[in-house]
Every structure is written in C-alpha cells, then in structure tokens.
Design a protein around this motif. Structure first.
Motif, PDB file in Angstrom:
ATOM      1  N   VAL A 149      33.287  35.710  35.027  1.00 24.89           N
ATOM      2  CA  VAL A 149      33.966  36.772  34.918  1.00 24.89           C
ATOM      3  C   VAL A 149      34.671  37.335  36.033  1.00 24.89           C
ATOM      4  CG1 VAL A 149      31.950  38.118  36.381  1.00 24.89           C
ATOM      5  CG2 VAL A 149      33.379  39.393  34.611  1.00 24.89           C
ATOM      6  N   GLU A 150      34.736  36.571  37.422  1.00 22.93           N
ATOM      7  CA  GLU A 150      35.705  36.877  38.379  1.00 22.93           C
ATOM      8  C   GLU A 150      36.957  35.861  37.981  1.00 22.93           C
ATOM      9  OE1 GLU A 150      32.692  35.282  40.806  1.00 22.93           O
ATOM     10  OE2 GLU A 150      32.100  37.356  41.574  1.00 22.93           O
ATOM     11  N   ARG A 151      36.723  34.732  37.537  1.00 27.02           N
ATOM     12  CA  ARG A 151      37.888  33.971  36.917  1.00 27.02           C
ATOM     13  C   ARG A 151      38.640  34.681  36.059  1.00 27.02           C
ATOM     14  NH1 ARG A 151      39.359  28.456  36.998  1.00 27.02           N
ATOM     15  NH2 ARG A 151      37.307  28.205  38.045  1.00 27.02           N
ATOM     16  N   GLN A 152      37.825  35.345  34.824  1.00 29.16           N
ATOM     17  CA  GLN A 152      38.688  35.967  33.917  1.00 29.16           C
ATOM     18  C   GLN A 152      39.359  37.232  34.410  1.00 29.16           C
ATOM     19  OE1 GLN A 152      35.370  36.562  31.130  1.00 29.16           O
ATOM     20  NE2 GLN A 152      35.449  34.596  30.371  1.00 29.16           N
ATOM     21  N   LYS A 153      38.703  37.744  35.409  1.00 32.11           N
ATOM     22  CA  LYS A 153      39.496  38.937  35.906  1.00 32.11           C
ATOM     23  C   LYS A 153      40.792  38.709  36.767  1.00 32.11           C
ATOM     24  CE  LYS A 153      38.516  42.723  39.503  1.00 32.11           C
ATOM     25  NZ  LYS A 153      37.575  43.071  40.353  1.00 32.11           N
ATOM     26  N   GLY A 154      40.569  37.595  37.494  1.00 31.13           N
ATOM     27  CA  GLY A 154      41.727  37.228  38.275  1.00 31.13           C
ATOM     28  C   GLY A 154      42.789  36.715  37.150  1.00 31.13           C
ATOM     29  N   MET A 155      42.527  35.864  36.041  1.00 29.99           N
ATOM     30  CA  MET A 155      43.571  35.786  35.167  1.00 29.99           C
ATOM     31  C   MET A 155      44.032  36.940  34.377  1.00 29.99           C
ATOM     32  SD  MET A 155      43.961  32.420  35.840  1.00 29.99           S
ATOM     33  CE  MET A 155      44.966  31.820  34.907  1.00 29.99           C
ATOM     34  N   ALA A 156      43.297  37.795  33.984  1.00 28.71           N
ATOM     35  CA  ALA A 156      43.675  38.968  33.255  1.00 28.71           C
ATOM     36  C   ALA A 156      44.657  39.841  34.219  1.00 28.71           C
ATOM     37  CB  ALA A 156      42.552  39.782  32.926  1.00 28.71           C
ATOM     38  N   LEU A 157      44.496  39.834  35.416  1.00 27.08           N
ATOM     39  CA  LEU A 157      45.130  40.671  36.474  1.00 27.08           C
ATOM     40  C   LEU A 157      46.459  40.114  36.589  1.00 27.08           C
ATOM     41  CD1 LEU A 157      42.640  42.103  38.673  1.00 27.08           C
ATOM     42  CD2 LEU A 157      43.804  43.002  36.990  1.00 27.08           C
TER      43      LEU A 157
END
Length: 138
Positions: A89-97
């Motif tokens: 979820v943190e990786r996805q957040k970073g990539m989404a940002l």
C-alpha cells in the motif's frame, strides 16, 4: 559535467553512505535533511534525480513527491523513493503520487546505482530493471 543527485533523508548514516556511494559512482551529490529542505533545494537548482526518503521531518517524502509533481517544470524529474516503508500500500501510494521508482531499505548498493543510472541515461540501460542483474557502468 557530472549528473547531480539530491539525497533527501534525515538519517545521517544513510546520507553519508549514499553520498560516498554515489560520488564514487561518478555523481555530484546534494543533501537535504528534511522535506522542506528538499523542496528548497529543488527550487534553487533542479537536480538530475532525487533519492527521496518517505519518513522525514517537516514534510514527508510522499508530500514532497506530490508537491514536485504538481509543478509542470518537475514532471519529468526522476524521483526514486528510498524508504523502509515496504508494504504494498505504501509502494502504491508513492507511485500514485508520482514517484518514478520505489526501492525499500535495506537495499543493494549495486542495484541502487544501476537504477539511478537507468533513469539518468535510459538509452544505455534498456535491458536493466530495478532489482535486476545488470552491472553498473564504470
């Protein structure tokens, strides 16, 4: 002229290790010890790439990444999140940002340098991937 990498991290031992590693690999290195310093440093002079920790005082790396991507001048600036936050979820957040890549600590120094080179000179590293087996260029 050497490509410039901004290392944004608040952990002194990580900063020192990255500075030595990247300078030895042929890069100029600038340091920011918190999120606000990172944004100020980019505003003063845009680096060629940013290694951005997620957990920093004042403004975290996710917020810094989002702020940089909101500026059209920094849309193509490679931002590699380099963090202990390893959950999907943190990786996805970073990539989404807007992060260009996401590397978790602890990391392989060889793989980190390979990844940095991939984003600084994409044509010479077409067959390498993050965490891949490509050798760093001398």
């Amino acid at each position: 002229m050497k490509p410039t990498i901004l290392v944004a991290d608040d952990e002194p031992s990580i900063v020192l290790s990255l500075q030595v590693l990247l300078q030895k690999a042929g890069f100029a290195v600038r340091i920011a010890r918190n999120g606000e310093e990172a944004l100020e440093s980019v505003a003063e002079s845009t680096p060629d790439l940013i290694l951005l920790d997620a957990m920093m005082p004042r403004r975290d790396g996710f917020d810094v990444c989002q702020s940089l991507r909101a500026n059209p001048a920094h849309q193509s600036l490679p931002i590699i999140m380099l963090t202990a936050k390893s959950r999907d979820v943190e990786r996805q957040k970073g990539m989404a940002l807007g992060a260009t890549d996401y590397i978790t600590k602890p990391f392989s120094t060889r793989d980190l340098v390979t990844t940095v080179r991939k984003y600084l000179n994409p044509e010479s590293n077409q067959d390498s991937a993050p965490g891949g087996t490509a050798e760093p260029q001398p």
